[in-house]
Each structure stands twice: as C-alpha cells, then as structure tokens.
Design an enzyme around this catalytic site. Structure first.
Site, PDB file in Angstrom:
ATOM      1  CE1 TYR A 144      -8.064  -3.609   2.066  1.00  0.00           C
ATOM      2  CE2 TYR A 144      -5.896  -3.788   3.079  1.00  0.00           C
ATOM      3  CZ  TYR A 144      -7.271  -3.878   3.168  1.00  0.00           C
ATOM      4  OH  TYR A 144      -7.854  -4.216   4.367  1.00  0.00           O
ATOM      5  CG  ASP A 239      -0.676   2.762   1.945  1.00  0.00           C
ATOM      6  OD1 ASP A 239       0.213   2.359   2.722  1.00  0.00           O
ATOM      7  OD2 ASP A 239      -1.839   2.326   1.946  1.00  0.00           O
ATOM      8  CE  LYS A 267       1.155  -4.844   5.415  1.00  0.00           C
ATOM      9  NZ  LYS A 267       0.282  -5.915   5.901  1.00  0.00           N
TER      10      LYS A 267
HETATM   11  N1  HOZ Z   1      -3.677  -6.209   4.816  1.00  0.00           N
HETATM   12  C1  HOZ Z   1      -3.096  -7.501   4.952  1.00  0.00           C
HETATM   13  C2  HOZ Z   1      -2.989  -8.162   3.627  1.00  0.00           C
HETATM   14  N2  HOZ Z   1      -2.552  -7.319   2.566  1.00  0.00           N
HETATM   15  C3  HOZ Z   1      -3.827  -8.272   6.024  1.00  0.00           C
HETATM   16  C4  HOZ Z   1      -4.072  -9.690   5.812  1.00  0.00           C
HETATM   17  C5  HOZ Z   1      -4.341 -10.481   7.067  1.00  0.00           C
HETATM   18  O1  HOZ Z   1      -3.746 -10.267   8.101  1.00  0.00           O
HETATM   19  O2  HOZ Z   1      -5.182 -11.369   6.993  1.00  0.00           O
END
Ligand code: HOZ
Length: 433
Positions: A144, A239, A267
C-alpha cells in the site's frame, strides 16, 4: 467496559462524515464493534472519552515512536506555535530536519518535504517517470502506497481490510500503467520487465511490507529488485513511509544494505504532525521544480510545526539507547506471544523488526498477499476484541502492523502478553466448542 460516550459520538459522527471516520480502517469494520473516540494520549496509553485506558500499539499508525505527548516534542511545539504555524516561505527548520534525515539515511542526498505519505509517493513516481522518460510502474499486490489513483490497485491497508481490490472513481486509463507483481517473487518482476521492455520507469516496494500485516522480505528479494531495476535502467523506489526509523535507524535500506534511487518517508519524520518527504540521488532530485522541470508544490509543505516535531523526534532517536530499548521490549513481546500461543495450541506467525511487528493466525509461514489473506481473519477479529476488553489497543485489521515506542516498558509488555494468553485460551476454547 462502558463506552456510552463513544457510542453516542459515533452516531453523531456518522451524520457528518462517511462511516463516521476520517480514514476507513478506523471504523472497526473488519473486527466488529465500533471505534472508540479518544480523549487523549499519555506515553504508551490511549484514554477514550469514557475514561477507559488502553496500551496503544497503533501509535497513530506509526508516527508516535516516542509515545503520546512526549514532553520534549510538546515543549518544542509550544515554542514553535508561539512563533507562527506556517510561513509559506523557507525556514531554517527545514534545513535542520533535512540534515538530520540525511545523517540517518545518507542515500537521501536531497529531499522535498510534503504533507503526507500519499503525496510523497505520487510525487516520487512522477519524478521517476520524468527521469526515465517511461510511463509504467511495477507495484506489488498487497503493498500500500497511499490513495493516489495510479496505486489504488490490489492495495493493502484499508483497501485490503474492506476487501476492495480496486476503487470506483479511478479511471482505467490511470491504472493502465500500473503493473502488478507478487511480493517476494522475483520471477513475477522479471516477467514484467520482459513483457514491457524499455517501458518501465520504476519498481515501487514496501521493503518490509507493513500494510498486509508485517511481512519481511525473503533474503534474495530486495537484492534481486536492485539488480533487475539496474539491468533495465529503471529506478528502484523504496516506500519507507512505514519502515523509516522503525525497522532500523537507517530504514530498511540500511538494514538490508540496498541502495534505492528514491525513498519516500512520512509518519515518524513528522513526530505526529502531518508530513511526508521524498528524496534520493542529487542528480534525480535536481529534476524537481524549481531546480528542474518536474512540478510539485504545497501550501503547508515544510511548515515549522511539522518540522519542529520531526526534529524533536529524530534527535531522540539518535541515542543508541532507543534502539536497545526496542530490541529488549520487542523481543520480550515476541517471545511472550509465541509462548502464550503455543501453550494454548493456537498457531500464529509473529515477526518483528526494530519497533514494528505483526501477527497472523496461521500455521503456515506468511510471505505474500496470498498467504497473508489466507490467515484466519475471524480469529483475528475475536482476538482483537478480547485484547481491547483487557485494555490493549491493536490496529483493527490483520492487514496492518503493530508499533512500539520508547515508553512501552516491560510493564506494558507483560500486561499485553498476559492479556494475549487469556485471549488465546479463549480462542482455543471457542474452536474446541
Ligand atoms: N495508512 C494508514 C494505515 N496503514 C492510515 C490508517 C488510518 O489513519 O486510518
């Protein structure tokens, strides 16, 4: 457990926001029940609006590596906020954070700050296409990279959690240049390079997959990607939005000694404020406007608050004590979970690297999307609820990773392991009955 206030707030939120949330996985759809509304965070704990206290292994989905409301970060933010929240002009703080990042990850010779991991990845791929003069990109099923159109195909995280292989609203033409390979399967990558000779700009990969649960790369996988991309004059994009400052101080690229061409971050480098960055070799980065022709911009990019939280966070990660701590509490957690599961006769697969970990309910080793999605999601949902009821807050999806902070001590780890032992025993009774 009384969650009356959360129940009432969720009803209200659903009238105002789709699904009552600002990001899909938070809605608890894969595990049942409803999301808790949070009042505050304190170190390794989350406290909900009803006053319930949980040991938090989500940590805002990774950024809070020092725990919630870490005093030095809070103080630095208060001082920065008093001087203004955004200038829309360069500040010395950008240089300070960029220098710090480059000290940890020297391969990032130059970088551009953005506001999220999604933005970092879409900008990095635009750059890779411009640099190579090619359009196609290889991504891995179950990886992802945020919600940019071209990458919203067979993605992990919320897309996998909700069982949506693709998203309506993404034009077929947009994803026609996205080629899919299988994680930990070099043959699938080689085949795509053979079929699309001279057309592939980049391979983008989560070097340690974290959005289909946590899955480390097999030994030959990352070196093989480096070799294949170089042989075909394509770029290798790591990534590291999730793995950056989590699996090793220098990210997965240092842990596995692989030099990607472009790295994306997010993050942890924002210390809990919205931030992202993409960077890499100088010669590539100098194609970004205004140094070069590849356009990318942002009103709040490099804002002093996000930079300040990032600087305060990364400075504390310079101490070897932080990394020794992750090894100590991380291995205690893993061993505890393994022993408890074994004692209950519940087959699990657990993995940890630095302060990032994952667990699947499976008797088989998990190495890709097929094996990850074959794990027992019903068991995960039951386990999640059992843990929550005992005050342990895990990500509400088996397709996410768990995170430790510098303030998760042996006390929280031992409580977590005791809760897991109860949960495993419960699962074992359920399947026996
Ligand atoms: N991309 C994050 C989870 N892998 C975001 C999730 C969220 O903040 O709800």
């Amino acid at each position: 457990m009384n969650i009356a206030k959360s129940v009432s707030l969720f009803q209200q939120a659903k009238t105002l926001m789709p699904g009552g949330v600002s990001s899909p996985v938070r809605a608890f759809r894969a595990v049942g029940g409803q999301p808790l509304f949070i009042d505050r965070g304190e170190g390794p704990y989350l406290i909900d609006v009803d006053g319930n206290r949980y040991i938090d292994y989500v940590l805002s989905w990774g950024p809070l590596i020092l725990g919630h409301a870490q005093p030095q970060v809070v103080r630095a933010l208060q001082e920065a906020a008093a001087k203004g929240s955004s200038f829309g002009a360069p500040s010395p703080l950008e240089i300070e954070l960029a220098e710090l990042i480059r000290t940890f990850i020297p391969r990032i010779e130059m970088m551009r700050f953005v506001n999220s991991g999604t933005e970092a990845v879409m900008s990095a791929l635009r750059l890779a296409r411009a640099y190579t003069g090619r359009d196609k990109v290889i991504k891995f099923v179950g990886n992802y990279h945020g919600h940019a159109d071209m990458l919203l195909v067979k993605a992990g995280s919320g897309v996998a959690t909700l069982g949506l292989p693709d998203s309506p609203g993404v034009p077929a033409a947009t994803v026609s240049n996205t080629l899919l390979a299988h994680y930990n399967d070099l043959d699938s990558v080689e085949q795509l390079f053979d079929e699309h000779k001279g057309q592939i700009a980049a391979v983008i990969v989560e070097p340690v997959a974290g959005n289909m649960g946590m899955i480390p790369p097999l030994p030959a996988f990352l070196p093989g990607l480096r070799q294949l991309t170089s042989a075909h004059d394509a770029l290798l994009v790591f990534d590291e939005v999730m793995t950056g400052f989590r699996v090793h101080p220098g990210g997965a690229q240092t842990l596995y000694a692989i030099q990607p061409d472009i790295t994306t971050l997010g993050k942890v480098i924002g210390g809990g404020l919205p931030v992202g960055a993409y960077g890499g070799r100088r010669e590539i980065m100098e194609m970004v406007a205004p140094a070069g022709p590849v356009y990318q911009a942002g009103t709040l990019s490099g804002n002093p608050l996000a930079m300040t939280a990032g600087i305060a966070t990364l400075k504390q990660l310079q101490s070897p004590a932080a990394w020794e701590h992750f090894e100590r509490v991380g291995s205690r957690l893993l061993a505890g979970l393994q022993d408890a599961a074994r004692a209950a006769g519940v087959p699990i697969q657990v993995q940890r690297l630095g302060s990032m970990f994952g667990m699947f309910f499976s008797a088989e080793a998990v190495s890709d999307w097929d094996t990850a999605s074959g794990a027992d999601s019903r068991r995960f949902a039951a386990y999640f609820q059992q843990m929550l009821a005992q005050g342990v807050y895990l990500a509400p999806s088996q397709f996410e990773s768990g995170f430790l902070s510098t303030v998760h001590t042996e006390v929280e780890i031992d409580q977590t392991v005791a809760a897991a032992a109860n949960a495993f025993a419960h699962l074992a009774t359920e399947s026996a009955g």
